[in-house]
Write an enzyme that holds these catalytic residues in place. Structure first.
Site, PDB file in Angstrom:
ATOM      1  N   LYS A  71       0.851  -1.201   0.000  1.00 60.39           N
ATOM      2  CA  LYS A  71       0.000   0.000   0.000  1.00 60.39           C
ATOM      3  C   LYS A  71       0.877   1.236   0.000  1.00 60.39           C
ATOM      4  CE  LYS A  71      -4.073   1.871   0.237  1.00 60.39           C
ATOM      5  NZ  LYS A  71      -3.636   2.746  -0.873  1.00 60.39           N
ATOM      6  N   LYS A  95       4.571   2.800   8.696  1.00 61.14           N
ATOM      7  CA  LYS A  95       3.364   3.602   8.952  1.00 61.14           C
ATOM      8  C   LYS A  95       2.141   2.692   9.135  1.00 61.14           C
ATOM      9  CE  LYS A  95       3.201   7.138   6.187  1.00 61.14           C
ATOM     10  NZ  LYS A  95       2.915   8.049   5.041  1.00 61.14           N
ATOM     11  N   LYS A 107       5.506   2.321  -2.656  1.00 67.85           N
ATOM     12  CA  LYS A 107       5.399   3.691  -3.155  1.00 67.85           C
ATOM     13  C   LYS A 107       5.699   3.690  -4.628  1.00 67.85           C
ATOM     14  CE  LYS A 107       4.643   7.737  -1.185  1.00 67.85           C
ATOM     15  NZ  LYS A 107       3.960   7.949   0.098  1.00 67.85           N
ATOM     16  N   THR A 191      -5.580  12.821   5.919  1.00 70.27           N
ATOM     17  CA  THR A 191      -4.214  12.999   6.435  1.00 70.27           C
ATOM     18  C   THR A 191      -4.201  14.167   7.416  1.00 70.27           C
ATOM     19  OG1 THR A 191      -3.394  12.199   4.317  1.00 70.27           O
ATOM     20  CG2 THR A 191      -1.784  13.210   5.784  1.00 70.27           C
ATOM     21  N   ASN A 222      -2.834  19.490  -0.166  1.00 72.26           N
ATOM     22  CA  ASN A 222      -3.895  18.709   0.443  1.00 72.26           C
ATOM     23  C   ASN A 222      -3.651  18.486   1.942  1.00 72.26           C
ATOM     24  OD1 ASN A 222      -4.824  15.474   0.856  1.00 72.26           O
ATOM     25  ND2 ASN A 222      -6.337  16.938   0.151  1.00 72.26           N
ATOM     26  N   SER A 350      -7.563   5.292   3.573  1.00 76.26           N
ATOM     27  CA  SER A 350      -7.409   4.450   2.376  1.00 76.26           C
ATOM     28  C   SER A 350      -7.793   3.006   2.709  1.00 76.26           C
ATOM     29  CB  SER A 350      -5.954   4.462   1.884  1.00 76.26           C
ATOM     30  OG  SER A 350      -5.712   5.564   1.052  1.00 76.26           O
TER      31      SER A 350
HETATM   32  N1  GLU Z   1       0.499   9.010   0.100  1.00 76.08           N
HETATM   33  C1  GLU Z   1      -0.043   8.883   1.411  1.00 76.08           C
HETATM   34  C2  GLU Z   1       1.052   8.571   2.409  1.00 76.08           C
HETATM   35  O1  GLU Z   1       2.198   8.904   2.193  1.00 76.08           O
HETATM   36  C3  GLU Z   1      -1.205   7.907   1.466  1.00 76.08           C
HETATM   37  C4  GLU Z   1      -0.894   6.508   1.006  1.00 76.08           C
HETATM   38  C5  GLU Z   1      -2.131   5.621   0.870  1.00 76.08           C
HETATM   39  O2  GLU Z   1      -3.211   6.065   1.176  1.00 76.08           O
HETATM   40  O3  GLU Z   1      -1.963   4.486   0.427  1.00 76.08           O
HETATM   41  O4  GLU Z   1       0.805   8.076   3.471  1.00 76.08           O
END
Ligand code: GLU
Length: 417
Positions: A71, A95, A107, A191, A222, A350
């Protein structure tokens, strides 16, 4: 000589190594958790509006998938590099483990400047990149989401592309989608809402009250923009803001809704009435109680960390503080809520979006926000308890918790074959 590491992957590995050492992980476990599991590099053509064809390079890295499907977001930026994506993928693993949701870390990124591209070019780039990484994507294997310079529309194009290949709609293969096609209530604000929850929790620990707290936020996208709005609504005095055009400052407080309107109408914060301009560098050193870096990596380093005047730093961005910067903030007694905890609200919602898509049953915004608050509060308390028990700072507390969870899953699953 002290080396100020600014390669984000070197920063990520150093942070991991320190936690692994403290946890007493075996050499083999350290080697497994240090290395990204899969790294895909794609070079692909996109037809521009003028008829030319331009080649782009993109990446998708899965760091670890022992706790669940990979993810993590996708960023579009000229600064994207394989090492940056590797670091961000590793941070996603920790995370998801800190907030205890059943995902591994990944990522993606494409080296491009979306601000110089037309909507049509952006759509073709997004669809072709989705096609290239579709060998990894899937609702059970790898679920992308928005990150820097990507948004719900881009997620919609990527979901549609993946679905066209399958011959039926697969909304659960990507999150951060628009509501009309399987997105979740509350995802856009998630977030920032998570940042708000942990900021308030940290403030309680420091006996700070909103009315006596001034806030400086770097980044007005955002994450930074919505965090500014939410903290302003909570009664904090937001005195400094910035975007790519630079910063604005008013020690008496900025009217955040007005700043949002101004930025929408003028394309940036530059010239915001009632404020004086400051550089991005000056912004981070302003006298304030709470500093929230919500932009890029490597903003607080040995060059400037010693001049940070805040009592509390909340890392809304991924990797805004490098190893040396972190050491200086800790030495100066500044509480740092680390990125892998502070900005986990996005991936948490998410997770809710993915669950809702899989069960084809959707929750109300109220339910989403309540569940998000419960998860962020539980994670903050667990990290704080770990840090106190181990007599260490919150980043190490968060790493000890996260790395031990991933190590446990890895140990239990064993080595194949
Ligand atoms: N890009 C966001 C992060 O760095 C969300 C990642 C997601 O929702 O999968 O946490």
């Amino acid at each position: 000589m002290v080396v100020d590491i600014i390669n984000p992957y070197a920063v990520a590995v150093t942070q991991f190594d320190e936690a692994a050492e403290r946890l007493g992980l075996s050499r083999s476990m350290r080697n497994i958790l240090r290395a990204p599991k899969r790294e895909l590099i794609v070079n692909f053509p996109v037809r521009l509006d003028n008829g030319d064809v331009q080649m782009y390079t993109g990446y998708r890295v899965q760091h670890n998938i022992n706790r669940g499907p990979a993810k993590g977001g996708i960023r579009f930026s000229p600064e994207v590099s394989l090492d940056e994506v590797r670091a961000l993928a590793m941070w996603m693993t920790w995370k998801c483990a800190v907030v205890d949701i059943p995902f591994g870390g990944a990522k993606g990124g494409v080296i491009c400047d979306p601000h110089q591209m037309s909507r049509g070019e952006l759509e073709r780039l997004s669809r072709r990149y989705a096609t290239e990484i579709s060998i990894l994507m899937g609702p059970n294997s790898d679920i992308p989401a928005p990150d820097m310079n990507t948004n719900p529309q881009i997620m919609a194009w990527m979901m549609d592309t993946y679905s066209m290949h399958q011959g039926y709609s697969v909304p659960a293969t990507i999150t951060g989608k628009p509501l009309a096609i399987g997105g979740s209530e509350g995802r856009l604000d998630a977030t920032a809402r998570g940042v708000q929850v942990v900021t308030k929790a940290a403030m309680r620990h420091l006996d700070m009250t909103p009315e006596n707290s001034s806030v400086v936020i770097q980044g007005f996208g955002n994450v930074g923009g919505i965090t500014a709005r939410l903290l302003h609504e909570s009664g904090c005095k937001v005195i400094g803001l910035s975007d790519i055009s630079g910063g604005v400052y008013n020690p008496r407080g900025i009217d955040v809704p007005m700043a949002m309107r101004f930025s929408r109408e003028h394309g940036s914060l530059r010239g915001l009435p009632g404020t004086e301009p400051v550089t991005n560098r000056e912004l981070l050193e302003l006298p304030c109680d709470i500093l929230i870096p919500a932009a890029l990596e490597n903003q607080l380093t040995k060059e400037n960390a010693g001049r940070v005047q805040a009592r509390l730093v909340v890392e809304a961005a991924n990797g805004p503080t490098n190893v040396e910067g972190d050491r200086i903030l800790n030495e100066n007694g500044i509480m740092v809520v680390p990125d892998i905890l502070a900005n986990a609200g996005g991936v948490t919602v998410s997770y809710f979006e993915w669950v809702q898509d899989l069960q084809h049953f959707f929750w109300s915004e109220n339910e989403i926000n309540q569940r998000l608050e419960a998860i962020m509060t539980r994670a903050f308390n667990a990290v704080m308890a770990k840090a106190v028990a181990q007599d260490t700072h919150l980043r190490m507390g968060a790493y000890l918790l996260a790395v031990s969870r991933v190590a446990e899953a890895t140990e239990l699953r064993g080595i194949y074959p």
